[in-house]
Design an enzyme around this catalytic site. Structure first.
Site, PDB file in Angstrom:
ATOM      1  N   ASP A  30      33.545  39.933  48.592  1.00  0.00           N
ATOM      2  CA  ASP A  30      34.898  40.015  49.151  1.00  0.00           C
ATOM      3  C   ASP A  30      35.705  38.755  48.837  1.00  0.00           C
ATOM      4  OD1 ASP A  30      36.975  41.219  50.483  1.00  0.00           O
ATOM      5  OD2 ASP A  30      36.225  40.749  52.487  1.00  0.00           O
ATOM      6  N   ARG A  43      46.629  40.245  42.300  1.00  0.00           N
ATOM      7  CA  ARG A  43      45.306  40.534  42.885  1.00  0.00           C
ATOM      8  C   ARG A  43      44.300  40.977  41.825  1.00  0.00           C
ATOM      9  NH1 ARG A  43      44.445  41.625  48.079  1.00  0.00           N
ATOM     10  NH2 ARG A  43      42.905  43.197  47.486  1.00  0.00           N
ATOM     11  N   ASN A  78      38.407  52.043  50.187  1.00  0.00           N
ATOM     12  CA  ASN A  78      39.240  51.320  49.213  1.00  0.00           C
ATOM     13  C   ASN A  78      40.229  52.220  48.468  1.00  0.00           C
ATOM     14  OD1 ASN A  78      36.611  48.939  48.383  1.00  0.00           O
ATOM     15  ND2 ASN A  78      38.351  48.648  49.752  1.00  0.00           N
TER      16      ASN A  78
HETATM   17  C1  IPE Z   1      34.493  45.549  51.490  1.00  0.00           C
HETATM   18  O1  IPE Z   1      35.592  44.742  51.333  1.00  0.00           O
HETATM   19  C2  IPE Z   1      34.345  46.471  50.305  1.00  0.00           C
HETATM   20  C3  IPE Z   1      33.968  45.829  49.055  1.00  0.00           C
HETATM   21  C4  IPE Z   1      33.668  44.570  48.897  1.00  0.00           C
HETATM   22  C5  IPE Z   1      33.924  46.695  47.917  1.00  0.00           C
HETATM   23  P1  IPE Z   1      37.010  45.141  51.946  1.00  0.00           P
HETATM   24  O2  IPE Z   1      37.953  44.066  51.579  1.00  0.00           O
HETATM   25  O3  IPE Z   1      37.376  46.526  51.532  1.00  0.00           O
HETATM   26  O4  IPE Z   1      36.697  45.159  53.505  1.00  0.00           O
HETATM   27  P2  IPE Z   1      37.643  44.892  54.751  1.00  0.00           P
HETATM   28  O5  IPE Z   1      38.854  45.756  54.572  1.00  0.00           O
HETATM   29  O6  IPE Z   1      37.997  43.437  54.726  1.00  0.00           O
HETATM   30  O7  IPE Z   1      36.816  45.244  55.933  1.00  0.00           O
HETATM   31  C1  IPE Z   2      36.817  42.586  47.153  1.00  0.00           C
HETATM   32  O1  IPE Z   2      37.943  41.772  47.157  1.00  0.00           O
HETATM   33  C2  IPE Z   2      36.831  43.596  46.031  1.00  0.00           C
HETATM   34  C3  IPE Z   2      37.032  44.983  46.455  1.00  0.00           C
HETATM   35  C4  IPE Z   2      37.110  45.403  47.669  1.00  0.00           C
HETATM   36  C5  IPE Z   2      37.157  45.964  45.390  1.00  0.00           C
HETATM   37  P1  IPE Z   2      39.272  42.212  47.892  1.00  0.00           P
HETATM   38  O2  IPE Z   2      40.124  42.976  46.920  1.00  0.00           O
HETATM   39  O3  IPE Z   2      38.969  42.930  49.134  1.00  0.00           O
HETATM   40  O4  IPE Z   2      39.932  40.810  48.183  1.00  0.00           O
HETATM   41  P2  IPE Z   2      40.659  40.349  49.528  1.00  0.00           P
HETATM   42  O5  IPE Z   2      39.725  40.653  50.646  1.00  0.00           O
HETATM   43  O6  IPE Z   2      41.914  41.147  49.608  1.00  0.00           O
HETATM   44  O7  IPE Z   2      40.891  38.893  49.347  1.00  0.00           O
HETATM   45 MG    MG Z   3      38.654  42.323  51.033  1.00  0.00          MG
END
Ligand code: IPE
Ligand code: IPE
Ligand code: MG
Length: 250
Positions: A30, A43, A78
């Site tokens: 994450d 992003r 997601n």
């Molecule tokens: C968890 O991260 C899913 C992955 C790393 C693929 P998210 O960014 O989706 O989770 P939340 O929304 O912070 O709980």
């Molecule tokens: C994790 O990074 C990757 C996926 C969930 C695909 P994020 O995209 O959730 O990154 P943040 O949490 O917004 O920083």
């Molecule tokens: Mg995230």
């Protein structure tokens, strides 16, 4: 250990005890978006950078004799992200898998994809099938990529399959135990993770491996996933080795 004896294992970094290494590590990768934002980048650049951390982590785990690495790449939730980002991720998964497949084969990595793969783009699904089939007999680390994965979805699907078998008369419902239940999960052939690492500081499991993490040791680090490197992995392993796992005992 699920890795074969013929796979070469490198010496461990100082301070780590070979006898107390986790056999299975799970990672919630994450913080890609926040990493990019902090640098004034879109992003999506965070996701591209995150691929390098993943390659590096897989190589280190393989080198250090870890039996399995299971990573959360895309959750069932997601899909709610802007379609540009979702499309970018699907294209990224495909291009990275295409580019890396040969190197995975050379390193004896056995790759698998856990999740409901049906809704994925067809070209990605084809490549997933090819990569799973062509590495199925590899003797090295098990590399599980959770894609369109949700712990609740997985449990519901398992319940459906058990119900179907019961209705057909193949299974006596009163005989359903934890082993039979676990055999219907995406992780059927895998041991439970010993260590869960979550990057970016969030203290939640976000629908990841709800069943399998029952007794995992949890290491949360503030490091954002694209910055996760050997030092961060060693820290997680040292933290793990400092724990006393009790499994409900004394
Ligand atoms: C968890 O991260 C899913 C992955 C790393 C693929 P998210 O960014 O989706 O989770 P939340 O929304 O912070 O709980
Ligand atoms: C994790 O990074 C990757 C996926 C969930 C695909 P994020 O995209 O959730 O990154 P943040 O949490 O917004 O920083
Ligand atoms: Mg995230």
């Amino acid at each position: 250990m699920s890795t074969d004896d013929s796979i070469k294992v490198s010496p461990l970094p100082k301070g780590l005890n070979r006898l107390r290494m986790p056999d299975h590590i799970a990672v919630i990768m994450d913080g890609n978006g926040r990493w990019a934002k902090a640098k004034g980048l879109p992003r999506t650049m965070g996701h591209t950078a995150g691929v390098e951390s993943l390659k590096n982590t897989l190589n280190l785990c393989s080198k250090w004799g870890i039996g399995a690495l299971t990573v959360y790449a895309f959750s069932t939730e997601n899909w709610s992200r802007p379609s540009d980002e979702v499309n970018f991720l699907m294209t990224l998964f495909e291009s990275v898998l295409k580019r890396e497949l040969n190197s995975l084969k050379l390193k004896e990595v056995k790759i698998n994809f856990l999740g409901d793969l049906d809704p994925l783009p067809i070209a990605l699904k084809d490549l997933i099938n090819e990569s799973v089939e062509s590495t199925a007999k590899n003797k090295g680390i098990h590399f599980n990529v959770c894609t369109n994965y949700g712990g609740r979805r997985e449990l519901v699907l398992a319940a459906q399959k058990l119900a179907e078998r019961s209705v057909k008369g193949e299974l006596d419902p009163s005989l359903i135990d934890e082993n039979i239940f676990a055999s219907e999960l995406f992780t059927a052939s895998e041991t439970d993770p010993d260590l869960l690492i979550r990057t970016s500081g969030e203290k939640r499991i976000s629908n990841f491996l709800l069943w399998q993490l029952a007794y995992a040791e949890i290491h949360v680090t503030d490091v954002l996933w694209p910055d996760f490197n050997a030092d961060a992995l060693i820290k997680a392993l040292l933290d793990y080795q400092s724990r006393r796992r009790r499994f409900g005992g004394v």
